[in-house]
Motif scaffolding. Structure first.
Motif, PDB file in Angstrom:
ATOM      1  N   TRP A 104       0.811  -1.212   0.000  1.00 19.29           N
ATOM      2  CA  TRP A 104       0.000   0.000   0.000  1.00 19.29           C
ATOM      3  C   TRP A 104       0.845   1.263   0.000  1.00 19.29           C
ATOM      4  N   VAL A 105       2.136   1.142   0.321  1.00 19.92           N
ATOM      5  CA  VAL A 105       3.008   2.318   0.319  1.00 19.92           C
ATOM      6  C   VAL A 105       3.172   2.871  -1.095  1.00 19.92           C
ATOM      7  N   ALA A 110       2.690   7.474  -4.700  1.00 23.18           N
ATOM      8  CA  ALA A 110       2.376   8.066  -6.008  1.00 23.18           C
ATOM      9  C   ALA A 110       1.362   9.198  -5.871  1.00 23.18           C
ATOM     10  N   TRP A 111       0.385   9.001  -4.973  1.00 24.98           N
ATOM     11  CA  TRP A 111      -0.657  10.023  -4.809  1.00 24.98           C
ATOM     12  C   TRP A 111      -0.194  11.189  -3.950  1.00 24.98           C
ATOM     13  N   ARG A 116       6.592   8.648  -9.255  1.00 23.72           N
ATOM     14  CA  ARG A 116       6.120   7.878 -10.407  1.00 23.72           C
ATOM     15  C   ARG A 116       6.439   6.402 -10.183  1.00 23.72           C
ATOM     16  N   PRO A 117       5.430   5.553 -10.022  1.00 25.01           N
ATOM     17  CA  PRO A 117       5.705   4.144  -9.740  1.00 25.01           C
ATOM     18  C   PRO A 117       6.217   3.406 -10.963  1.00 25.01           C
ATOM     19  N   ALA A 118       7.151   2.491 -10.759  1.00 25.61           N
ATOM     20  CA  ALA A 118       7.649   1.652 -11.841  1.00 25.61           C
ATOM     21  C   ALA A 118       6.618   0.590 -12.195  1.00 25.61           C
ATOM     22  N   TRP A 161      -0.586   1.766   8.696  1.00 19.12           N
ATOM     23  CA  TRP A 161       0.868   1.754   8.837  1.00 19.12           C
ATOM     24  C   TRP A 161       1.524   2.373   7.601  1.00 19.12           C
ATOM     25  N   ALA A 162       0.959   2.124   6.418  1.00 21.63           N
ATOM     26  CA  ALA A 162       1.506   2.699   5.187  1.00 21.63           C
ATOM     27  C   ALA A 162       1.426   4.224   5.205  1.00 21.63           C
ATOM     28  N   ILE A 163       0.331   4.766   5.734  1.00 21.33           N
ATOM     29  CA  ILE A 163       0.206   6.228   5.843  1.00 21.33           C
ATOM     30  C   ILE A 163       1.337   6.786   6.696  1.00 21.33           C
ATOM     31  N   SER A 164       1.629   6.114   7.804  1.00 20.33           N
ATOM     32  CA  SER A 164       2.717   6.568   8.673  1.00 20.33           C
ATOM     33  C   SER A 164       4.060   6.499   7.962  1.00 20.33           C
ATOM     34  N   ILE A 165       4.296   5.424   7.195  1.00 12.51           N
ATOM     35  CA  ILE A 165       5.565   5.275   6.478  1.00 12.51           C
ATOM     36  C   ILE A 165       5.756   6.404   5.472  1.00 12.51           C
TER      37      ILE A 165
END
Length: 287
Positions: A104-105, A110-111, A116-118, A161-165
């Motif tokens: 989810w990171v 990207a947002w 830019r995601p690979a 957790w992804a939001i925190s990362i």
């Protein structure tokens, strides 16, 4: 370099053991109260560690947003949501989905960070989602509504957790990550306390099982785990860490099968493989 690798191996083992131990704990202690007590114990240990290192100080104002975000998402929400899910699901399945955070990171970065995601990273996200579907598929029937809700809670925990990362990646630290850790744990316990009182009532008596579970999860899995992540991160590449930590849910499944009799079926194996491959692709693309 032997010491960081040994510490990383201990971290993987510590977190793998924690899932069946938390499962035992939340069967006797209400899950939100369990989170409160977990972070009270962890913050006490971390304050002691930071004081011994002579780094104990009130955090600078510039770091308080990080403390708030970590306390709300990485610690408070993650602990409460996984605890609630573990009252329904076996710990092996729960650990796999809860450790899907790196998947989810990538879309969040990207947002939010305009990265830019690979293509390989996007393919990894798709594989991870397929793994989630594979694990949750046995619950897609009329009598599996509670399990589906629990899976949703785990997805929300991974996203929290992804939001925190992602927030950490854009934050400019003034104090060190370790110096901020006890304040984050203390803030998480303070935030969870009124929620526990509101939704679960007064704290019931804690039996030997709950006390033993908290004695491991608070000081060892949480306090030691946080210190180990910071310490290993100073010496090893993030991609190395993320790949090694993939072993934690797989080992957790084996421990859960041995200690709690959790069944290991084809859907669980397929989910582990797909989510592991997705995390590997996502983290490699990010690196």
């Amino acid at each position: 370099m032997a010491r960081p690798h040994l510490l990383l191996a201990l971290l993987v083992l510590t977190w793998a053991i924690s899932w069946p131990v938390i499962k035992v704990g939340v069967t006797t202690v209400p899950p939100i109260w369990y989170g409160v007590l977990r972070y009270v114990l962890a913050s006490s240990c971390l304050f002691g560690l930071v004081a011994l290192r002579r780094e104990l100080a009130v955090p600078p104002r510039s770091d308080w947003p990080l403390i708030a975000v970590s306390a709300v998402f990485q610690m408070g929400a993650y602990s409460a949501l996984t605890g609630l899910a573990l009252t329904v699901l076996p710990p092996g399945r729960a650990s796999v989905l809860a450790f899907s955070t790196p998947i989810w990171v990538l879309p969040l970065s990207a947002w939010w960070l305009h990265e830019r995601p690979a293509r390989s990273g996007l393919f990894g996200v798709c594989l991870g989602l397929l793994g989630v579907v594979a694990i949750a598929a046995p619950s897609l029937h009329s009598t599996g509504s509670r399990q589906l809700l629990a899976y949703g809670l785990l997805m929300a925990a991974a996203a929290a957790w992804a939001i925190s990362i992602v927030f950490v990646r854009r934050h400019r630290f003034t104090a060190t990550a370790l110096a901020l850790a006890p304040w984050q744990a203390l803030a998480a316990s303070i935030l969870l306390l009124p929620m526990a009182a509101l939704f679960e009532g007064a704290l019931p008596p804690i039996g030997w099982g709950g006390a033993a579970s908290l004695a491991y999860v608070g000081p060892v899995a949480t306090a030691f785990g946080y210190w180990a992540v910071v310490e290993v991160g100073r010496h090893l590449r993030a991609s190395t860490m993320s790949t090694a930590l993939l072993a934690a849910p797989s080992l957790g499944i084996l421990l859960s099968a041995v200690t709690l009799g959790e069944a290991i079926g084809p859907s669980l194996i397929a989910g582990v493989v797909l989510i592991g491959a997705g995390i590997r692709l996502a983290t490699t693309a990010a690196a």
